[in-house]
Design a protein around this motif. Structure first.
Motif, PDB file in Angstrom:
ATOM      1  N   GLN A   1      18.780  27.519 -43.390  1.00 49.17           N
ATOM      2  CA  GLN A   1      18.376  26.655 -42.279  1.00 49.17           C
ATOM      3  C   GLN A   1      17.528  25.483 -42.767  1.00 49.17           C
ATOM      4  O   GLN A   1      17.696  24.351 -42.296  1.00 49.17           O
ATOM      5  CB  GLN A   1      17.614  27.474 -41.236  1.00 49.17           C
ATOM      6  CG  GLN A   1      18.494  28.467 -40.479  1.00 49.17           C
ATOM      7  CD  GLN A   1      17.727  29.225 -39.432  1.00 49.17           C
ATOM      8  OE1 GLN A   1      16.762  29.930 -39.743  1.00 49.17           O
ATOM      9  NE2 GLN A   1      18.125  29.078 -38.186  1.00 49.17           N
TER      10      GLN A   1
ATOM     11  N   GLN B   1      27.435  34.080 -30.937  1.00 48.01           N
ATOM     12  CA  GLN B   1      26.713  32.908 -30.451  1.00 48.01           C
ATOM     13  C   GLN B   1      25.397  32.723 -31.202  1.00 48.01           C
ATOM     14  O   GLN B   1      24.992  31.599 -31.504  1.00 48.01           O
ATOM     15  CB  GLN B   1      26.455  33.028 -28.952  1.00 48.01           C
ATOM     16  CG  GLN B   1      27.690  32.866 -28.094  1.00 48.01           C
ATOM     17  CD  GLN B   1      27.347  32.745 -26.624  1.00 48.01           C
ATOM     18  OE1 GLN B   1      26.314  32.185 -26.249  1.00 48.01           O
ATOM     19  NE2 GLN B   1      28.202  33.280 -25.775  1.00 48.01           N
ATOM     20  N   ALA B   2      24.726  33.829 -31.484  1.00 54.82           N
ATOM     21  CA  ALA B   2      23.466  33.744 -32.229  1.00 54.82           C
ATOM     22  C   ALA B   2      23.700  33.215 -33.639  1.00 54.82           C
ATOM     23  O   ALA B   2      22.894  32.437 -34.163  1.00 54.82           O
ATOM     24  CB  ALA B   2      22.786  35.106 -32.271  1.00 54.82           C
TER      25      ALA B   2
ATOM     26  N   LYS C   1      24.197  29.553 -33.385  1.00 52.00           N
ATOM     27  CA  LYS C   1      22.903  28.900 -33.160  1.00 52.00           C
ATOM     28  C   LYS C   1      22.111  28.799 -34.460  1.00 52.00           C
ATOM     29  O   LYS C   1      21.493  27.764 -34.741  1.00 52.00           O
ATOM     30  CB  LYS C   1      22.117  29.683 -32.114  1.00 52.00           C
ATOM     31  CG  LYS C   1      20.735  29.128 -31.793  1.00 52.00           C
ATOM     32  CD  LYS C   1      20.100  29.923 -30.666  1.00 52.00           C
ATOM     33  CE  LYS C   1      18.708  29.377 -30.320  1.00 52.00           C
ATOM     34  NZ  LYS C   1      17.713  29.691 -31.355  1.00 52.00           N
TER      35      LYS C   1
ATOM     36  N   GLU D   1      21.589  24.872 -35.112  1.00 53.76           N
ATOM     37  CA  GLU D   1      20.290  24.395 -34.638  1.00 53.76           C
ATOM     38  C   GLU D   1      19.559  23.494 -35.635  1.00 53.76           C
ATOM     39  O   GLU D   1      19.003  22.461 -35.226  1.00 53.76           O
ATOM     40  CB  GLU D   1      19.407  25.574 -34.242  1.00 53.76           C
ATOM     41  CG  GLU D   1      18.095  25.160 -33.597  1.00 53.76           C
ATOM     42  CD  GLU D   1      17.334  26.352 -33.054  1.00 53.76           C
ATOM     43  OE1 GLU D   1      17.084  26.380 -31.838  1.00 53.76           O
ATOM     44  OE2 GLU D   1      16.985  27.247 -33.850  1.00 53.76           O
TER      45      GLU D   1
ATOM     46  N   ARG E   1      12.961  25.299 -28.322  1.00 55.15           N
ATOM     47  CA  ARG E   1      12.993  24.723 -29.654  1.00 55.15           C
ATOM     48  C   ARG E   1      12.050  25.501 -30.556  1.00 55.15           C
ATOM     49  O   ARG E   1      11.049  26.054 -30.087  1.00 55.15           O
ATOM     50  CB  ARG E   1      12.563  23.252 -29.609  1.00 55.15           C
ATOM     51  CG  ARG E   1      13.561  22.331 -28.920  1.00 55.15           C
ATOM     52  CD  ARG E   1      13.096  20.888 -29.007  1.00 55.15           C
ATOM     53  NE  ARG E   1      12.904  20.482 -30.397  1.00 55.15           N
ATOM     54  CZ  ARG E   1      12.230  19.378 -30.752  1.00 55.15           C
ATOM     55  NH1 ARG E   1      11.674  18.610 -29.826  1.00 55.15           N
ATOM     56  NH2 ARG E   1      12.094  19.069 -32.026  1.00 55.15           N
TER      57      ARG E   1
ATOM     58  N   ILE F   1      23.690  30.677 -26.991  1.00 50.49           N
ATOM     59  CA  ILE F   1      23.753  29.311 -27.520  1.00 50.49           C
ATOM     60  C   ILE F   1      23.548  28.255 -26.444  1.00 50.49           C
ATOM     61  O   ILE F   1      23.378  27.074 -26.737  1.00 50.49           O
ATOM     62  CB  ILE F   1      25.094  29.091 -28.248  1.00 50.49           C
ATOM     63  CG1 ILE F   1      24.975  27.916 -29.235  1.00 50.49           C
ATOM     64  CG2 ILE F   1      26.242  28.890 -27.249  1.00 50.49           C
ATOM     65  CD1 ILE F   1      26.171  27.767 -30.153  1.00 50.49           C
ATOM     66  N   SER F   2      23.533  28.652 -25.174  1.00 49.73           N
ATOM     67  CA  SER F   2      23.489  27.688 -24.076  1.00 49.73           C
ATOM     68  C   SER F   2      22.242  26.802 -24.076  1.00 49.73           C
ATOM     69  O   SER F   2      22.352  25.584 -23.854  1.00 49.73           O
ATOM     70  CB  SER F   2      23.623  28.411 -22.734  1.00 49.73           C
ATOM     71  OG  SER F   2      24.923  28.949 -22.596  1.00 49.73           O
TER      72      SER F   2
ATOM     73  N   LEU G   1      20.479  25.710 -26.570  1.00 48.38           N
ATOM     74  CA  LEU G   1      20.652  24.707 -27.625  1.00 48.38           C
ATOM     75  C   LEU G   1      21.639  23.634 -27.178  1.00 48.38           C
ATOM     76  O   LEU G   1      21.391  22.433 -27.343  1.00 48.38           O
ATOM     77  CB  LEU G   1      21.144  25.364 -28.913  1.00 48.38           C
ATOM     78  CG  LEU G   1      21.576  24.401 -30.029  1.00 48.38           C
ATOM     79  CD1 LEU G   1      20.407  23.536 -30.485  1.00 48.38           C
ATOM     80  CD2 LEU G   1      22.179  25.165 -31.202  1.00 48.38           C
TER      81      LEU G   1
END
Length: 293
Positions: free
Chosen positions: A23, A129-130, A133, A137, A152, A236-237, A239
């Motif tokens: 990340q 979804q995670a 993200k 992200e 955030r 994920i929504s 984000l």
């Protein structure tokens, strides 16, 4: 009592440390080049350590089962070490297909006798979804502006409140407070995808995101697949909502006041009544504009 399975360290670093390093690398690359579009992300989404970290986040967040009625406890009994491998194979080979989310209605905070819809994906779909993200992200976080606070990393409601207190102390005493009605369900898929494509050109990731958006919801035994919206309740929504509303942040003219946005809730601090009235008129035009750039 359910047993917690700890993932072993690999190469001297734990999976969580490796995911954080990934990340940080994505964030630094995006920050260094504001025009960069990432073309090789899918292989990171189905990395075993990313999927394992995604499972850990889903497990920590608890939550009800989706339409398959599979609970978090049943996944643990099945074997959490097996789940990342199975999902990695499905994602790598293009076989993954999400199920429709289960539609439930929960009381709306502060509003008596009114409920809001919530979509509950299956545990497997929440893990995917995670993972999405985790990978997406950092690239978008590099672009986010200081006025955005909701959902955030390392930013929370008390940070937004501190800005409001400070602006009030500076003399901005006129306040515009509003929200974007049905924001999660009103976001157009094509407009959202154009916003995502500002940073992502990996066609496999974009295809997967479209599949997730079109999975639909099941309510009263019927599956509905709307052409707009990112289901409230999906991992994920938030984000995606921030990515979409980032155009509001970029387009906001500070002559209309200081904007503080917490996902789809907006507060504007103004010097005067006339400035507040101008701000109130400005919000709809910015949101409804088809321009994402």
């Amino acid at each position: 009592m359910s047993a917690r399975v700890a993932s072993p360290a690999v190469g001297g670093r734990s999976p969580s440390e490796k995911v954080r390093a990934l990340q940080h690398a994505l964030y630094r690359a995006a920050k260094a080049d504001p025009g960069r579009r990432f073309h090789a992300l899918m292989d990171k989404v189905f990395r075993r350590d990313v999927l394992w970290r995604a499972w850990a986040a889903v497990r920590a967040n608890s939550g009800a089962p989706g339409i398959d009625r599979t609970t978090l406890g049943e996944v643990e009994e099945y074997g959490v070490d097996r789940l990342p491998g199975e999902l990695a194979g499905e994602l790598r080979e293009g076989r993954y297909r999400p199920l429709p989310a289960r539609r439930v209605f929960i009381p709306k905070p502060g509003v008596k006798d009114e409920r809001r819809p919530l979509s509950v994906p299956t545990v497997r779909d929440r893990v995917v979804q995670a993972a999405m993200k985790i990978v997406l992200e950092p690239a978008f976080e590099a672009d986010m502006l200081p006025c955005s606070f909701g959902f955030r990393p390392r930013r929370a409601a008390h940070d937004a409140l501190q800005v409001l207190v400070e602006e009030h102390a500076r003399g901005r005493r006129w306040v515009v407070e509003t929200d974007i009605a049905d924001c999660f369900s009103a976001i157009g898929h094509e407009e959202l995808m154009r916003a995502v494509e500002e940073r992502v050109c990996d066609q496999l990731v974009l295809k997967l995101l479209r599949v997730i958006l079109h999975a639909g919801v099941m309510e009263d035994g019927q599956v509905r697949r709307p052409v707009s919206g990112t289901p409230q309740g999906g991992v994920i929504s938030p984000l995606l909502c921030n990515v979409y509303l980032h155009r509001l942040d970029r387009s906001w003219d500070e002559h209309d006041g200081v904007l503080v946005r917490y996902c789809d809730d907006l507060v504007v601090m103004c010097w005067s009544r006339s400035q507040a009235e101008r701000a109130l008129c400005s919000v709809p035009g910015v949101i409804e504009s088809p321009r994402v750039a």
